[in-house]
Design a protein around this motif. Structure first.
Motif, PDB file in Angstrom:
ATOM      1  N   PRO B  35      19.022  61.180  83.125  1.00 43.94           N
ATOM      2  CA  PRO B  35      19.228  61.923  84.368  1.00 43.94           C
ATOM      3  C   PRO B  35      17.922  62.197  85.105  1.00 43.94           C
ATOM      4  O   PRO B  35      16.836  62.093  84.522  1.00 43.94           O
ATOM      5  CB  PRO B  35      19.877  63.238  83.907  1.00 43.94           C
ATOM      6  CG  PRO B  35      19.664  63.315  82.444  1.00 43.94           C
ATOM      7  CD  PRO B  35      19.420  61.940  81.937  1.00 43.94           C
ATOM      8  N   SER B  36      18.047  62.548  86.359  1.00 43.82           N
ATOM      9  CA  SER B  36      16.875  62.847  87.169  1.00 43.82           C
ATOM     10  C   SER B  36      16.119  64.039  86.584  1.00 43.82           C
ATOM     11  O   SER B  36      16.719  65.011  86.132  1.00 43.82           O
ATOM     12  CB  SER B  36      17.326  63.163  88.595  1.00 43.82           C
ATOM     13  OG  SER B  36      16.208  63.435  89.388  1.00 43.82           O
ATOM     14  N   GLY B  37      14.800  63.930  86.545  1.00 45.08           N
ATOM     15  CA  GLY B  37      13.985  65.033  86.036  1.00 45.08           C
ATOM     16  C   GLY B  37      13.859  65.055  84.526  1.00 45.08           C
ATOM     17  O   GLY B  37      13.287  65.976  83.952  1.00 45.08           O
ATOM     18  N   LYS B  40      11.420  60.457  82.647  1.00 47.88           N
ATOM     19  CA  LYS B  40      11.261  58.999  82.512  1.00 47.88           C
ATOM     20  C   LYS B  40       9.982  58.505  83.177  1.00 47.88           C
ATOM     21  O   LYS B  40       9.195  57.786  82.577  1.00 47.88           O
ATOM     22  CB  LYS B  40      12.469  58.281  83.149  1.00 47.88           C
ATOM     23  CG  LYS B  40      13.812  58.734  82.621  1.00 47.88           C
ATOM     24  CD  LYS B  40      14.959  57.989  83.290  1.00 47.88           C
ATOM     25  CE  LYS B  40      15.071  58.196  84.800  1.00 47.88           C
ATOM     26  NZ  LYS B  40      15.455  59.545  85.203  1.00 47.88           N
ATOM     27  N   SER B  41       9.793  58.920  84.427  1.00 45.01           N
ATOM     28  CA  SER B  41       8.591  58.462  85.138  1.00 45.01           C
ATOM     29  C   SER B  41       7.349  58.970  84.444  1.00 45.01           C
ATOM     30  O   SER B  41       6.364  58.238  84.280  1.00 45.01           O
ATOM     31  CB  SER B  41       8.587  58.971  86.574  1.00 45.01           C
ATOM     32  OG  SER B  41       9.690  58.467  87.268  1.00 45.01           O
ATOM     33  N   THR B  42       7.370  60.214  84.051  1.00 41.88           N
ATOM     34  CA  THR B  42       6.195  60.801  83.412  1.00 41.88           C
ATOM     35  C   THR B  42       5.852  60.049  82.130  1.00 41.88           C
ATOM     36  O   THR B  42       4.687  59.741  81.869  1.00 41.88           O
ATOM     37  CB  THR B  42       6.435  62.286  83.114  1.00 41.88           C
ATOM     38  OG1 THR B  42       6.876  62.917  84.317  1.00 41.88           O
ATOM     39  CG2 THR B  42       5.179  62.953  82.612  1.00 41.88           C
ATOM     40  N   PHE B  43       6.885  59.721  81.364  1.00 39.79           N
ATOM     41  CA  PHE B  43       6.652  58.960  80.134  1.00 39.79           C
ATOM     42  C   PHE B  43       5.997  57.619  80.453  1.00 39.79           C
ATOM     43  O   PHE B  43       4.985  57.237  79.867  1.00 39.79           O
ATOM     44  CB  PHE B  43       7.976  58.748  79.398  1.00 39.79           C
ATOM     45  CG  PHE B  43       7.860  57.860  78.187  1.00 39.79           C
ATOM     46  CD1 PHE B  43       7.177  58.300  77.057  1.00 39.79           C
ATOM     47  CD2 PHE B  43       8.398  56.583  78.186  1.00 39.79           C
ATOM     48  CE1 PHE B  43       7.044  57.489  75.946  1.00 39.79           C
ATOM     49  CE2 PHE B  43       8.262  55.761  77.076  1.00 39.79           C
ATOM     50  CZ  PHE B  43       7.587  56.208  75.950  1.00 39.79           C
TER      51      PHE B  43
END
Ligand SMILES: Nc1ncnc2c1ncn2[C@@H]1O[C@H](COP(=O)(O)OP(=O)(O)OP(=O)(O)O)[C@@H](O)[C@H]1O
Ligand SMILES: [Mg+2]
Lengths: 243, 240
Positions: B35-37, B40-43
């Motif tokens: 889900p959003s937030g 994923k991007s941070t990882f």
């Protein structure tokens, strides 16, 4: 009416022709432009450096800010505060009568002093202009550069600064125009710029109308010329925006 | 190829990644969904240190890149990254976008880089765009160029952060097609995406991230047909 015209003719004669007085204006324009251009170059170099240091400091996570960067940032902040918080004329007086107190009042020394004073002054304003330009660039541009293995400085140089520069060109143009007009205060240290030339002619001939109106027109013409050149440059830099 | 050990990252009080362990092997195509937030991007951005982890280690190609003595710029040359918003250099033409890093990093001469750029552009059928600026391109074209820009560095792994999320629907296909081609050519890929079709078809492993942890990971078939984690079941029921 006739008398007025006659007066004007006499004013013209005494201001420009008599004793080759026009040379005061010609030499004055040369010095005004020389000081403006050299000060601008110094100002842009200083300003871009300060802007990069300030943004590097603000963009680094707190933990990663090296001690050198912190010190440089403090120096930059003091510089910006002092220069923008005191009048240009006062800076010029201090530079010539305090810092260069022993120097002989040759044209060369006076020009150097003026260029350095105006360069340092202009650098502070350019720094904030360029910094706002850097801040306006999407942070994805920096990330893309870094993700390819380019370091911070290279990404700044090849990607961020060119875009920032384009965005702030109008503001830099204004700074250049302000600088050109502000150089007239070099008269206080005795440098024979355009304004000083007119003052000398006025003192010698007791003509005020013609010399002062003449330099007003000359400044105006120079400003218009600069605006035109800047407009041209801006259009060329806008190339990458044309759809 | 990439070992992640006990990775954590917070933004202020917000713990975004909590003690993640993961391993990506050469040739794998790992798809990350969630889900959003969920982080994923941070990882993904921690993997090439665009985000600085608070704790834990990342080892890439036998080198612990989280150690402070490592020159991260050298490491990043071998990890391509593709962003949601393409991030083509707006001040450079398409060709110069591709050439910048190889030339500046002295990996190729200008002539070699130009040749390579043209070869890559031909690969994505965009050689006629070599001299235009990014604003003149469609989203799909931009993303394909962003992908080949990374390829010009000849990376060992490619990280994709929602590469199709900012695209108009009719352009998603062309970008996914290029990514599939990359996958077929054996590239190691880590892909954050909402494209479940891509995950099924191309992924060798699918990871479900939620609240900063890996809640489940499995082969695509097991992942979609036999989800175990209740949050994953809930997530899949919403998007499928
Ligand atoms: N630079 C940042 N500063 C502060 N908070 C951040 C930053 N980047 C991300 N966050 C926060 O971290 C959390 C995880 O963000 P992240 O972008 O990793 O999620 P995501 O799973 O990629 O979500 P999405 O699917 O929306 O892209 C979010 O709560 C977000 O607000
Ligand atoms: Mg994201």
């Amino acid at each position: 009416m006739e008398a007025w015209l006659e007066n004007l003719r006499k004013g013209f004669y005494q201001t420009f022709i008599l004793k080759d007085n026009y040379m005061y204006f010609v030499k004055g324009i040369r010095i005004t432009l020389l000081v403006t251009v050299l000060a601008l170059i110094l100002g842009v170099v200083l300003g871009v450096l300060v802007a990069i240091i300030r943004s590097a400091h603000d963009q680094q996570p707190v933990k990663k800010r090296g001690i050198v960067l912190r010190i440089l940032n403090v120096i930059c902040k003091v510089y910006l505060t002092v220069i923008r918080g005191t009048p240009m004329m006062v800076q010029l007086l201090i530079m010539w009568f305090v810092i260069w107190a022993g120097a002989r009042a040759t044209d060369g020394n006076l020009i150097r002093c003026a260029v350095i004073s105006f360069g340092i002054n202009s650098g502070a304003y350019v720094a904030e202009i360029v910094r706002s330009g850097i801040m306006s660039i999407d942070k994805g541009q920096m990330e893309a550069g870094r993700s390819l293995g380019l370091n911070y400085v290279s990404t700044m140089r090849f990607v961020i600064i060119p875009q920032a520069f384009k965005n702030v060109l109008p503001a830099l143009g204004n700074e250049l125009i302000t600088l050109l007009k502000e150089t007239s205060i070099v008269t206080v240290i005795g440098l024979k710029d355009l304004t000083k030339g007119a003052m000398i002619v006025q003192a010698n001939t007791y003509q005020a109308f013609v010399p002062f109106i003449a330099i007003a027109l000359i400044y105006l013409l120079l400003v218009l010329l600069l605006s035109w050149l800047l407009g041209k440059m801006e259009r060329r830099l806008r190339q990458s925006d044309i759809r | 190829m990439i070992y992640v050990k006990d990775l954590s990252k917070s933004f202020g009080d917000n713990q975004v990644i909590s003690h993640i362990d993961a391993h990506i092997e050469p040739g794998e195509k790992v798809v990350i969904v969630g889900p959003s937030g969920s982080g994923k991007s941070t990882f993904l951005r921690c993997l090439n240190l665009l985000e600085q982890p608070d704790r834990g280690t990342i080892t890439f190609d036998g080198e612990e890149i989280t150690s402070s003595s490592v020159d991260i710029n050298k490491v990043r040359r071998h990890m391509g990254m593709v962003f949601q918003h393409f991030n083509l250099f707006a001040n450079l033409t398409v060709k110069k976008n591709i050439m910048l890093a190889p030339v500046q990093l002295k990996i190729m001469s200008k002539a070699e880089a130009e040749e390579e750029a043209m070869r890559l552009l031909k690969l994505v059928n965009l050689e006629d765009k070599a001299d235009v600026y990014p604003v003149q391109l469609s989203g799909g074209q931009k993303q394909r160029i962003a992908i080949v820009r990374s390829l010009a560095m000849n990376p060992k792994v490619m990280l994709f952060d929602e590469p199709t999320s900012a695209l108009d629907p009719e352009m998603v296909g062309e970008v996914l097609e290029l990514m599939k081609q990359l996958a077929r050519d054996g590239m190691t890929m880590v892909v954050v995406t909402h494209e479940m079709g891509f995950a099924r078809e191309v992924g060798t492993r699918v990871i479900f991230m939620d609240e900063g942890v890996i809640k489940e990971e499995n082969t695509p078939r097991e992942f979609f047909e036999n989800p175990r984690d209740p949050r994953l079941k809930d997530f899949l029921s919403k998007i499928l």
